[in-house]
Design a protein around this motif. Structure first.
Motif, PDB file in Angstrom:
ATOM      1  N   SER A  80       0.791  -1.302  -0.218  1.00 40.31           N
ATOM      2  CA  SER A  80      -0.100   0.016   0.256  1.00 40.31           C
ATOM      3  C   SER A  80       0.766   0.948   0.036  1.00 40.31           C
ATOM      4  N   ALA A  81       2.296   0.994   0.885  1.00 40.52           N
ATOM      5  CA  ALA A  81       3.213   2.376   0.440  1.00 40.52           C
ATOM      6  C   ALA A  81       3.264   2.337  -0.557  1.00 40.52           C
TER       7      ALA A  81
ATOM      8  N   THR B  23       1.144   4.929  -6.105  1.00 42.35           N
ATOM      9  CA  THR B  23       0.589   4.460  -6.943  1.00 42.35           C
ATOM     10  C   THR B  23       0.238   6.431  -7.486  1.00 42.35           C
TER      11      THR B  23
ATOM     12  N   GLU C  75      -3.109   8.035 -10.138  1.00 43.21           N
ATOM     13  CA  GLU C  75      -4.302   7.214 -10.555  1.00 43.21           C
ATOM     14  C   GLU C  75      -4.860   7.918 -12.336  1.00 43.21           C
TER      15      GLU C  75
ATOM     16  N   GLU D 284      -1.953  18.875  -5.707  1.00 42.16           N
ATOM     17  CA  GLU D 284      -2.637  18.514  -5.034  1.00 42.16           C
ATOM     18  C   GLU D 284      -3.260  17.114  -5.948  1.00 42.16           C
ATOM     19  N   SER D 285      -4.246  17.436  -6.307  1.00 39.99           N
ATOM     20  CA  SER D 285      -4.609  16.135  -7.486  1.00 39.99           C
ATOM     21  C   SER D 285      -3.791  15.311  -8.318  1.00 39.99           C
TER      22      SER D 285
ATOM     23  N   SER E  77       2.054  11.371  -7.439  1.00 38.76           N
ATOM     24  CA  SER E  77       1.589  10.075  -6.776  1.00 38.76           C
ATOM     25  C   SER E  77       0.476  10.575  -6.155  1.00 38.76           C
ATOM     26  N   LYS E  78      -0.389   9.800  -5.649  1.00 42.32           N
ATOM     27  CA  LYS E  78      -1.929   9.752  -4.592  1.00 42.32           C
ATOM     28  C   LYS E  78      -1.353   9.967  -3.081  1.00 42.32           C
ATOM     29  N   PRO E  79      -2.036  10.831  -2.404  1.00 44.06           N
ATOM     30  CA  PRO E  79      -1.508  12.089  -1.377  1.00 44.06           C
ATOM     31  C   PRO E  79      -1.281  10.391  -0.141  1.00 44.06           C
ATOM     32  N   ASP E  80      -1.872   9.679  -0.550  1.00 45.90           N
ATOM     33  CA  ASP E  80      -1.768   9.272   1.185  1.00 45.90           C
ATOM     34  C   ASP E  80      -0.480   8.193   0.897  1.00 45.90           C
ATOM     35  N   CYS E  81       0.183   8.011  -0.010  1.00 43.37           N
ATOM     36  CA  CYS E  81       2.008   7.768  -0.160  1.00 43.37           C
ATOM     37  C   CYS E  81       2.607   7.825   0.391  1.00 43.37           C
ATOM     38  N   GLY E  82       2.651   9.991   1.219  1.00 47.86           N
ATOM     39  CA  GLY E  82       3.467   9.854   1.264  1.00 47.86           C
ATOM     40  C   GLY E  82       4.269  10.801   0.714  1.00 47.86           C
TER      41      GLY E  82
END
Length: 615
Positions: A134-135, A138, A140, A200-201, A220-225
């Protein structure tokens, strides 16, 4: 008699073995010197430049393998040095003292380096300890649609990047209508609207400039750090750095599908015995290869690759010559080494006392080549044109410029008009309905350029031009041959693809062309006395109706190209923001709006105090 012959044969065989052993040691020492140089560059890359996760993993694996292979076998080397034949008692004690002194000095020298490496190791451990599926970064944005591909289909593709330690790579399919796409992407290099930070997007497509070239990218997606960037048209993934220059792209560039197609190599047609696919891909990256599709998945093509067969002038395909087996089993020999590597081995004795030669493999000559009186404010020295030394700044960190120096700037700079001035201009290249390049119509500029072009193409000067001895750097100044009129011109390298495709920008006229490497010559400082004449202008009161409106571009070209016009210079910060007036002082921008070739806009001027304000 027979005994004498056998003794001579034994002596000869022993001499041959000793000679081979000596040659092997000679070569090994040279390779060790090269390894020291590579490790030094590796440390510099870790500390000074951003690296991707894939590169970091590859570095760790390769260095780890080397340390594991030789650390234990070399543990007893200190005892072996103490047991030197003929040295005992007090002598061995002296040797041990010398070794202890050397060890103390060495410890002091590398102490600071160890601290840096410990911090680097802690950072790497933190990254990989917290790195699960998950880290992983990734993204979009959708991959390029692969619906048009079917098994058995063939074509040609340009390999852009390789995913380390896998058989996966990215390529640009060059069999379709790639010419128009390449033209669109080349126009991407003219984007000037800056972004302050990464969007941010994760679905927003923006521009990022790397080594002087603009690429389309997403984050990359923000939840990837920490954000990573993916270059849509080459496939590379790299960590975001605060020093990167980011640009805002119009919707036209945002909706173009990625050019990079993700593929997996399943075979090499012209090398059926190839087993190391990763090595094959690494060797052939940035080359064009023929591909054959074996299977299609949703976002992955399984392909076989092969070299593109060459054709003669009559269009007949030439058969590929089979490679003859090597004469010897050795992978490295004098025949496989470059001239530079042979110089490292044979020019200086291997037991040289020259520290620079021993560590770098060559002697830097910055102090001999670079002028010690160089003043960065004037891009020269007090001697002026009579100084024959190079006028560049020495690297502040002490790194030599011998290997990377190339001409990127000249001393002569164009005297720009003041804001609000009215000047005469001759447009030479029309990029779009709102963007063009032109030359100032002054006696000094016109006569100077005419004289320079005459000298630049004088056979006496052309004979002295040096051919390129390296792959040209981005933004490197060169002389480029223009096939349309058979003349040499001052130019700047925009992109090197391969020896038959180098994109250059002609600095005195503003046009871009694709040339071959053999049509380039290295810069000669005798031709940097005249400022580059092409002035980048933007029509201040119009904007494009469509990004690819060739009809409007052709209309503006018909009106002003190679004709004398008067321009009102509103701003000169990056490009010149201008209003253009033709015959009878007719406003060209307003005329293009009336003809429905463009839409009107307010000119943009950058104020010293207030920032962007209308003109």
């Amino acid at each position: 008699m027979e005994t004498t012959k056998s003794n001579k044969a034994a002596v000869a065989a022993a001499a041959t073995v000793a000679a081979d052993n000596s040659d092997g040691k000679h070569l090994l020492r040279g390779l060790i010197l090269r390894a020291e140089d590579v490790l030094g560059k590796l440390i510099y890359k870790l500390e000074k430049t951003p690296i991707t996760l894939a590169e970091m993993v590859s570095m760790i694996n390769s260095v780890h393998a080397f340390v594991d292979a030789w650390e234990k076998p070399l543990e007893d080397i200190r005892m072996d040095m103490l047991n030197i034949p003929g040295v005992s008692g007090a002598g061995s004690h002296q040797v041990e003292q010398l070794l202890q002194q050397d060890e103390k000095k060495l410890t002091e020298k590398v102490g600071q380096f160890n601290l840096k490496m410990e911090k680097m190791e802690e950072t790497i451990v933190d990254i990989y300890n917290g790195l699960d599926e998950s880290a992983e970064p990734t993204f979009e944005f959708l991959e390029q649609s692969l619906e048009k591909y079917t098994p058995g289909q063939t074509g040609t593709g340009y390999l852009t990047s390789v995913i380390s330690q896998t058989n996966t790579f990215y390529m640009i399919d060059r069999t379709g209508s790639h010419g128009k796409m390449e033209q669109i992407l080349s126009s991407l290099q003219n984007v000037t609207m800056r972004l302050e930070t990464v969007p941010e997007s994760p679905s927003t497509v923006f521009g990022v400039e790397l080594e002087g070239t603009m690429f389309r990218a997403i984050r990359s997606k923000p939840d990837c750090g920490w954000p990573f960037l993916k270059l849509l048209d080459v496939g590379d993934v790299l960590p975001f750095a605060d020093t990167m220059m980011l640009y805002q792209l119009t919707k036209f560039y945002q909706v173009i599908p990625p050019l990079a197609v993700r593929c997996q190599l399943v075979g090499v047609v012209d090398e059926p015995d190839c087993r190391d696919f990763n090595q094959y891909l690494t060797t052939n990256v940035y080359n064009t290869r023929k591909f054959e599709i074996c299977a299609c998945e949703k976002d992955l093509l399984h392909v076989k690759l092969s070299e593109i067969p060459k054709e003669d002038r009559n269009g007949v395909v030439k058969p590929r010559k089979l490679q003859e087996p090597p004469a010897t089993e050795y992978a490295i020999s004098e025949k496989t080494l470059t001239k530079e590597q042979l110089d490292v081995l044979y020019e200086e004795p291997l037991n040289t006392t020259n520290v620079m030669k021993a560590t770098l493999g060559y002697v830097p000559k910055d102090d001999v080549r670079i002028c010690p009186f160089y003043d960065p404010k004037i891009q020269g020295c007090f001697k002026g044109a009579s100084c024959r030394l190079e006028h560049v700044a020495k690297d502040p960190h002490g790194w030599t410029r011998d290997r990377v120096l190339h001409k990127a700037k000249i001393r002569a700079q164009l005297v720009e008009p003041k804001r609000g001035a009215m000047v005469k201009l001759i447009p030479t290249t029309i990029v779009s309905v709102e963007e063009f390049y032109g030359q100032l119509d002054t006696k000094e500029c016109s006569m100077g350029l005419r004289s320079l072009q005459q000298n630049l193409n004088d056979p006496i000067y052309v004979r002295d031009f040096r051919e390129m001895d390296h792959k040209p750097y981005s933004r490197e100044l060169v002389f480029a041959f223009y096939a349309a009129d058979g003349q040499w011109y001052r130019a700047e390298v925009l992109e090197y693809f391969h020896d038959d495709l180098v994109e250059v920008f002609y600095l005195d006229y503003g046009n871009k062309e694709n040339v071959r490497l053999k049509d380039l010559r290295m810069w000669d400082d005798r031709f940097d006395y005249l400022p580059f004449q092409a002035v980048h202008c933007r029509l201040g009161n119009v904007s494009r109706l469509r990004d690819d409106d060739e009809r409007a571009t052709a209309a503006l070209r018909e009106e002003i190209q190679d004709r004398l016009v008067v321009v009102n210079v509103l701003d000169i910060r990056s490009y010149w923001e201008v209003l253009v007036y033709g015959a009878g002082m007719q406003d060209i921008g307003q005329m293009m709006v009336r003809r429905n070739m463009a839409r009107t806009r307010e000119p943009i001027v950058i104020s010293e105090k207030d920032g962007l304000v209308p003109a």
